[in-house]
Design an enzyme around this catalytic site. Structure first.
Site, PDB file in Angstrom:
ATOM      1  N   ASN A   9       0.831  -1.204   0.000  1.00 42.11           N
ATOM      2  CA  ASN A   9       0.000   0.000   0.000  1.00 42.11           C
ATOM      3  C   ASN A   9       0.866   1.254   0.000  1.00 42.11           C
ATOM      4  OD1 ASN A   9       0.594  -0.934   2.641  1.00 42.11           O
ATOM      5  ND2 ASN A   9      -1.103   0.190   3.536  1.00 42.11           N
ATOM      6  N   ILE A  10       0.416   2.231  -0.769  1.00 38.81           N
ATOM      7  CA  ILE A  10       1.133   3.498  -0.900  1.00 38.81           C
ATOM      8  C   ILE A  10       0.182   4.614  -0.494  1.00 38.81           C
ATOM      9  CG2 ILE A  10       2.304   5.093  -2.489  1.00 38.81           C
ATOM     10  CD1 ILE A  10       3.849   2.466  -2.326  1.00 38.81           C
ATOM     11  N   GLU A  11       0.611   5.390   0.500  1.00 43.98           N
ATOM     12  CA  GLU A  11      -0.214   6.496   0.968  1.00 43.98           C
ATOM     13  C   GLU A  11       0.442   7.827   0.623  1.00 43.98           C
ATOM     14  OE1 GLU A  11      -0.550   5.672   5.140  1.00 43.98           O
ATOM     15  OE2 GLU A  11      -1.856   3.941   4.792  1.00 43.98           O
ATOM     16  N   CYS A  59      -4.343   0.791  -2.316  1.00 45.74           N
ATOM     17  CA  CYS A  59      -4.140  -0.420  -1.523  1.00 45.74           C
ATOM     18  C   CYS A  59      -3.113  -1.321  -2.208  1.00 45.74           C
ATOM     19  CB  CYS A  59      -5.442  -1.185  -1.402  1.00 45.74           C
ATOM     20  SG  CYS A  59      -6.731  -0.302  -0.526  1.00 45.74           S
ATOM     21  N   CYS A 116     -11.047  -2.802  -3.535  1.00 39.97           N
ATOM     22  CA  CYS A 116     -10.129  -3.832  -4.049  1.00 39.97           C
ATOM     23  C   CYS A 116     -10.901  -5.064  -4.516  1.00 39.97           C
ATOM     24  CB  CYS A 116      -9.106  -4.229  -2.992  1.00 39.97           C
ATOM     25  SG  CYS A 116      -7.827  -2.981  -2.803  1.00 39.97           S
ATOM     26  N   GLU A 148      -3.242  -4.426  -3.020  1.00 37.65           N
ATOM     27  CA  GLU A 148      -3.804  -5.278  -4.075  1.00 37.65           C
ATOM     28  C   GLU A 148      -3.840  -4.524  -5.403  1.00 37.65           C
ATOM     29  OE1 GLU A 148      -4.970  -4.618  -1.061  1.00 37.65           O
ATOM     30  OE2 GLU A 148      -6.319  -6.157  -0.292  1.00 37.65           O
TER      31      GLU A 148
HETATM   32  N1  THU Z   1      -5.344  -1.247   2.632  1.00 43.72           N
HETATM   33  C1  THU Z   1      -4.836  -2.136   1.722  1.00 43.72           C
HETATM   34  O1  THU Z   1      -3.691  -1.999   1.284  1.00 43.72           O
HETATM   35  N2  THU Z   1      -5.624  -3.158   1.297  1.00 43.72           N
HETATM   36  C2  THU Z   1      -6.908  -3.352   1.711  1.00 43.72           C
HETATM   37  O2  THU Z   1      -7.598  -4.218   1.171  1.00 43.72           O
HETATM   38  C3  THU Z   1      -7.444  -2.548   2.812  1.00 43.72           C
HETATM   39  C4  THU Z   1      -6.687  -1.315   3.153  1.00 43.72           C
HETATM   40  C5  THU Z   1      -4.485  -0.131   3.081  1.00 43.72           C
HETATM   41  C6  THU Z   1      -4.892   1.192   2.505  1.00 43.72           C
HETATM   42  C7  THU Z   1      -4.277   2.175   3.489  1.00 43.72           C
HETATM   43  O3  THU Z   1      -2.940   2.401   3.102  1.00 43.72           O
HETATM   44  C8  THU Z   1      -4.287   1.425   4.813  1.00 43.72           C
HETATM   45  O4  THU Z   1      -4.549   0.054   4.481  1.00 43.72           O
HETATM   46  C9  THU Z   1      -5.327   1.911   5.773  1.00 43.72           C
HETATM   47  O5  THU Z   1      -6.559   2.039   5.167  1.00 43.72           O
END
Ligand code: THU
Length: 234
Positions: free
Chosen positions: A144-146, A155, A191, A157
């Site tokens: 995941n990249i924020e 996310c 996702c 995925e």
């Molecule tokens: N996140 C994912 O990477 N996959 C998911 O299916 C649920 C949420 C990540 C997104 C964000 O970076 C962090 O979790 C909190 O929401």
């Protein structure tokens, strides 16, 4: 180089018929490809620049330059430019210089998945998620990249799926997901819609903290999913 036709041909744009691609140069000097990945639920589509930027970051590199075809832009370009202090250019590298996101399959999937968590960019949530896709051509990873603007993050995925599409990995055969900070991992609704579009009856493995895992098909993860097949025009 003026254009990269190979990337144009990999874009997944069955709804608009308008393929788009971009390349991001990382601080390391590596080049990361990204293509537009549309979804039947249009707002879930991933732009080419977003895919290239997050491809770069998910490989633990720092984006320094966005390379776009001449005349191309995207509505978020000013945000990306100032957020990452990026240069914009139109000179593409050779195809052979592009980072290939496809890896040789390993034999310790769960360990590899856990190791991958280090690459997550989680300045906002401190909640790393990792995903490995098994594809026809090998493994493709995602984390995941924020970014500061939450809705623009992706996310794990979806980062993995955008990398598989950009590298022409062929069919996605299975997805593996972990998020060990939580007792129970299961993909979010967005996702699920994107996984469904690319995996359908293929399996999604969800690795739980107690050492076990669940596996379900992408279809089972999203009963009554949005179909919108009438939207397919191209
Ligand atoms: N996140 C994912 O990477 N996959 C998911 O299916 C649920 C949420 C990540 C997104 C964000 O970076 C962090 O979790 C909190 O929401």
């Amino acid at each position: 180089m003026k254009s990269l036709k190979i990337l144009e041909s990999r874009a997944y744009t069955p709804y608009s018929g308008s393929p788009q691609y971009a390349v991001v140069k990382g601080k390391s000097g590596n080049y990361y490809p990204g293509v537009r990945v549309e979804n039947v639920s249009y707002p879930l589509s991933i732009t080419a620049v977003q895919a290239a930027l997050y491809g770069c970051m998910s490989e633990s590199d720092i984006p320094v330059e966005i390379i776009l075809p001449e005349g191309d832009s995207e509505f978020l370009i000013d945000y990306w430019k100032s957020h990452f202090s990026l240069k914009i250019s139109h000179t593409f590298p050779e195809e052979s210089e592009l980072t290939n996101y496809i890896l040789q399959p390993g034999n310790e999937l769960r360990k590899d998945l856990e190791k991958l968590l280090e690459r997550a960019s989680v300045s906002e949530s401190n909640f790393p998620v990792a995903c490995i896709l098994e594809t026809e051509k090998g493994w493709v990873t995602g984390v995941n990249i924020e970014v500061g603007s939450w809705p623009l993050g992706l996310c794990a995925e979806r980062v993995a799926i955008s990398k598989a599409v950009a590298s022409g990995a062929g069919q996605i055969l299975a997805a593996h997901v972990t998020a060990p900070k939580s007792d129970y991992v299961s993909p979010c609704g967005a996702c699920r819609q994107v996984l469904f579009e690319h995996l359908m009856s293929k399996r999604v493995y969800l690795y739980q903290n107690d050492g076990g895992y669940f596996d379900v098909t992408a279809e089972q993860l999203l009963p009554y999913h949005f179909k919108g097949d009438v939207l397919k025009k191209f």
